[in-house]
Design an enzyme around this catalytic site. Structure first.
Site, PDB file in Angstrom:
ATOM      1  N   HIS A 102      24.915  30.515  40.830  1.00 47.69           N
ATOM      2  CA  HIS A 102      24.517  31.454  41.806  1.00 47.69           C
ATOM      3  C   HIS A 102      22.854  31.218  41.820  1.00 47.69           C
ATOM      4  O   HIS A 102      22.518  31.673  42.933  1.00 47.69           O
ATOM      5  CB  HIS A 102      24.895  32.965  41.107  1.00 47.69           C
ATOM      6  CG  HIS A 102      26.296  33.255  41.030  1.00 47.69           C
ATOM      7  ND1 HIS A 102      27.236  33.134  42.229  1.00 47.69           N
ATOM      8  CD2 HIS A 102      27.109  33.818  40.281  1.00 47.69           C
ATOM      9  CE1 HIS A 102      28.356  33.376  41.911  1.00 47.69           C
ATOM     10  NE2 HIS A 102      28.346  33.957  40.887  1.00 47.69           N
TER      11      HIS A 102
ATOM     12  N   ASN B 247      33.995  41.871  45.254  1.00 52.54           N
ATOM     13  CA  ASN B 247      33.357  41.086  44.022  1.00 52.54           C
ATOM     14  C   ASN B 247      32.986  41.800  42.896  1.00 52.54           C
ATOM     15  O   ASN B 247      32.472  41.436  41.816  1.00 52.54           O
ATOM     16  CB  ASN B 247      32.056  40.473  44.408  1.00 52.54           C
ATOM     17  CG  ASN B 247      32.404  39.263  45.197  1.00 52.54           C
ATOM     18  OD1 ASN B 247      31.505  38.779  46.521  1.00 52.54           O
ATOM     19  ND2 ASN B 247      33.458  38.315  45.130  1.00 52.54           N
ATOM     20  N   TRP B 248      33.177  43.283  42.816  1.00 55.02           N
ATOM     21  CA  TRP B 248      32.817  44.059  41.561  1.00 55.02           C
ATOM     22  C   TRP B 248      33.853  43.825  40.672  1.00 55.02           C
ATOM     23  O   TRP B 248      33.623  44.130  39.539  1.00 55.02           O
ATOM     24  CB  TRP B 248      33.088  45.475  42.245  1.00 55.02           C
ATOM     25  CG  TRP B 248      32.036  46.190  43.100  1.00 55.02           C
ATOM     26  CD1 TRP B 248      32.004  46.430  44.346  1.00 55.02           C
ATOM     27  CD2 TRP B 248      30.643  46.217  42.741  1.00 55.02           C
ATOM     28  NE1 TRP B 248      30.904  46.650  45.029  1.00 55.02           N
ATOM     29  CE2 TRP B 248      30.022  46.769  43.753  1.00 55.02           C
ATOM     30  CE3 TRP B 248      29.502  46.159  41.721  1.00 55.02           C
ATOM     31  CZ2 TRP B 248      28.551  47.079  43.913  1.00 55.02           C
ATOM     32  CZ3 TRP B 248      28.607  46.587  41.691  1.00 55.02           C
ATOM     33  CH2 TRP B 248      27.906  46.990  42.908  1.00 55.02           C
TER      34      TRP B 248
ATOM     35  N   THR C 141      32.756  43.629  48.723  1.00 53.22           N
ATOM     36  CA  THR C 141      33.269  44.926  48.177  1.00 53.22           C
ATOM     37  C   THR C 141      34.362  44.601  47.232  1.00 53.22           C
ATOM     38  O   THR C 141      34.501  45.472  46.208  1.00 53.22           O
ATOM     39  CB  THR C 141      34.055  46.069  49.172  1.00 53.22           C
ATOM     40  OG1 THR C 141      34.736  45.100  50.015  1.00 53.22           O
ATOM     41  CG2 THR C 141      32.911  46.680  50.154  1.00 53.22           C
TER      42      THR C 141
ATOM     43  N   ASP D 208      29.910  30.462  49.685  1.00 50.13           N
ATOM     44  CA  ASP D 208      31.123  30.182  48.760  1.00 50.13           C
ATOM     45  C   ASP D 208      31.081  28.688  47.834  1.00 50.13           C
ATOM     46  O   ASP D 208      30.295  27.968  48.460  1.00 50.13           O
ATOM     47  CB  ASP D 208      32.433  30.290  49.198  1.00 50.13           C
ATOM     48  CG  ASP D 208      33.396  30.737  48.249  1.00 50.13           C
ATOM     49  OD1 ASP D 208      33.333  31.222  47.173  1.00 50.13           O
ATOM     50  OD2 ASP D 208      34.624  30.470  48.588  1.00 50.13           O
TER      51      ASP D 208
HETATM   52  C1  IPE Z   1      33.774  35.821  49.455  1.00 47.41           C
HETATM   53  O1  IPE Z   1      33.830  34.845  48.516  1.00 47.41           O
HETATM   54  C2  IPE Z   1      32.704  36.424  49.322  1.00 47.41           C
HETATM   55  C3  IPE Z   1      31.356  35.948  49.344  1.00 47.41           C
HETATM   56  C4  IPE Z   1      30.904  34.585  49.447  1.00 47.41           C
HETATM   57  C5  IPE Z   1      30.251  36.820  49.010  1.00 47.41           C
HETATM   58  P1  IPE Z   1      35.023  35.123  47.152  1.00 47.41           P
HETATM   59  O2  IPE Z   1      34.730  33.778  46.362  1.00 47.41           O
HETATM   60  O3  IPE Z   1      34.644  36.169  46.787  1.00 47.41           O
HETATM   61  O4  IPE Z   1      36.362  34.970  47.939  1.00 47.41           O
HETATM   62  P2  IPE Z   1      37.788  34.980  47.517  1.00 47.41           P
HETATM   63  O5  IPE Z   1      38.026  35.695  46.575  1.00 47.41           O
HETATM   64  O6  IPE Z   1      37.863  33.073  47.374  1.00 47.41           O
HETATM   65  O7  IPE Z   1      38.451  34.847  48.952  1.00 47.41           O
HETATM   66  C1  IPE Z   2      29.990  32.579  46.017  1.00 48.88           C
HETATM   67  O1  IPE Z   2      30.478  31.621  45.024  1.00 48.88           O
HETATM   68  C2  IPE Z   2      29.242  33.784  45.474  1.00 48.88           C
HETATM   69  C3  IPE Z   2      29.794  35.020  45.464  1.00 48.88           C
HETATM   70  C4  IPE Z   2      31.185  35.375  45.921  1.00 48.88           C
HETATM   71  C5  IPE Z   2      29.111  36.171  44.940  1.00 48.88           C
HETATM   72  P1  IPE Z   2      31.643  31.944  44.164  1.00 48.88           P
HETATM   73  O2  IPE Z   2      31.229  32.746  42.867  1.00 48.88           O
HETATM   74  O3  IPE Z   2      32.849  32.738  44.663  1.00 48.88           O
HETATM   75  O4  IPE Z   2      32.154  30.486  43.537  1.00 48.88           O
HETATM   76  P2  IPE Z   2      33.546  29.840  43.484  1.00 48.88           P
HETATM   77  O5  IPE Z   2      34.499  30.260  44.567  1.00 48.88           O
HETATM   78  O6  IPE Z   2      34.159  30.553  42.174  1.00 48.88           O
HETATM   79  O7  IPE Z   2      33.346  28.431  43.341  1.00 48.88           O
HETATM   80 MG    MG Z   3      34.393  31.984  45.747  1.00 43.76          MG
END
Ligand code: IPE
Ligand code: IPE
Ligand code: MG
Length: 253
Positions: free
Chosen positions: A49, A80-81, A78, A32
């Site tokens: 990313h 992240n969509w 699930t 994250d």
């Molecule tokens: C958790 O991170 C999912 C992944 C790292 C793939 P998110 O960024 O989606 O989680 P939330 O929304 O902050 O809880």
């Molecule tokens: C984790 O990084 C990658 C995925 C969840 C796919 P984030 O994209 O959630 O990064 P932040 O939380 O917005 O910084």
């Molecule tokens: Mg995140």
């Protein structure tokens, strides 16, 4: 020639990994902070990313080098969509690129790459790359296992396990009272893996976000403010050191 290589390996090991320390058998990471890493640099989230994917390569290799048998990462949930289509597309392209590369290099690195999650929702070409990865990985001799959780949700996984057991009950093959915890575990994506010993979440968030809900019952958690693209082997060492200083009691005394 041989002795030079041996000396090089010893030096290499000394400079990368603290010696004679135990390492967890299974480490999992919620990758994250990619978006915030990019935002800090006034870059698009997708740039975060891309660097995050590099970090995954480095840390997966590091874990293998220090003797971690299972390394599991949360790459796409699930939930992240819900993100903008362009961001989802970038992530899918990074998975494509990584899986192709993994198929090419798995044997050389002796790391079997697997993907855990509901794969039915993924584009067809990614599903075939995942199949190819599985097949290539099966041919390796005692490899380290790197699992990418893609379209993974802990609740979704448990729901699917419940459905599978319910179907066995419906078919008269199983009595409800005979359902055991082991049977539930064996219906999960992680069926043939031990539970994670250590779960690391970078980026300062202190929640599970639906990751390995069943399997984490007795995992040790490690939280750090470091954003995933900035995560280095030394941060892994710090997490392992913290883990090694803890006493796991599993409900005992
Ligand atoms: C958790 O991170 C999912 C992944 C790292 C793939 P998110 O960024 O989606 O989680 P939330 O929304 O902050 O809880
Ligand atoms: C984790 O990084 C990658 C995925 C969840 C796919 P984030 O994209 O959630 O990064 P932040 O939380 O917005 O910084
Ligand atoms: Mg995140």
């Amino acid at each position: 020639m041989h002795s030079t290589v041996a000396l090089f390996n010893i030096l290499k090991k000394d400079s990368t990994a603290p010696q004679s320390r135990p390492v967890p058998q299974h480490i999992a990471v919620i990758m994250d902070g990619n978006g915030r890493w990019a935002k800090k640099r006034a870059l698009p989230r997708t740039a975060g990313h891309k660097v995050g994917a590099e970090t995954f390569r480095t840390i997966a290799t590091y874990c293998k080098d220090i003797g971690v048998k299972y390394f599991t990462v949360y790459a796409f949930s699930t939930e992240n969509w819900k993100r903008p289509a362009e961001e989802v597309e970038t992530l899918m392209n990074l998975f494509r690129r990584y899986l192709r590369e993994a198929i090419e290099t798995m044997a050389e690195n002796n790391i079997a790459v697997r993907v855990l999650g509901d794969l039915t929702a993924l584009p067809e070409d990614i599903r075939s790359l995942i199949d190819e990865c599985e097949q290539t990985g099966k041919q390796l001799d005692n490899p380290a296992i790197a699992s990418l959780c893609i379209n993974y949700g802990g609740r979704d996984e448990i729901k699917n396990a419940m459905r599978a057991l319910a179907r066995q009950v419906q078919a008269g093959e199983l009595q409800p009272d005979d359902i055991t915890e082991e049977m539930i575990s064996s219906q999960l994506y992680t069926a043939d893996m031990p539970d994670p010993d250590l779960i690391i979440r970078p980026s300062g968030e202190i929640r599970t976000s639906n990751f390995l809900l069943w399997q984490s019952a007795y995992a040790e958690y490690y939280f750090t403010d470091v954003l995933w693209p900035d995560f280095k082997p030394e941060h892994m060492d710090q997490a392992i050191e913290s883990f090694n200083g803890r006493q796991r009691r599993f409900g005992g005394v």
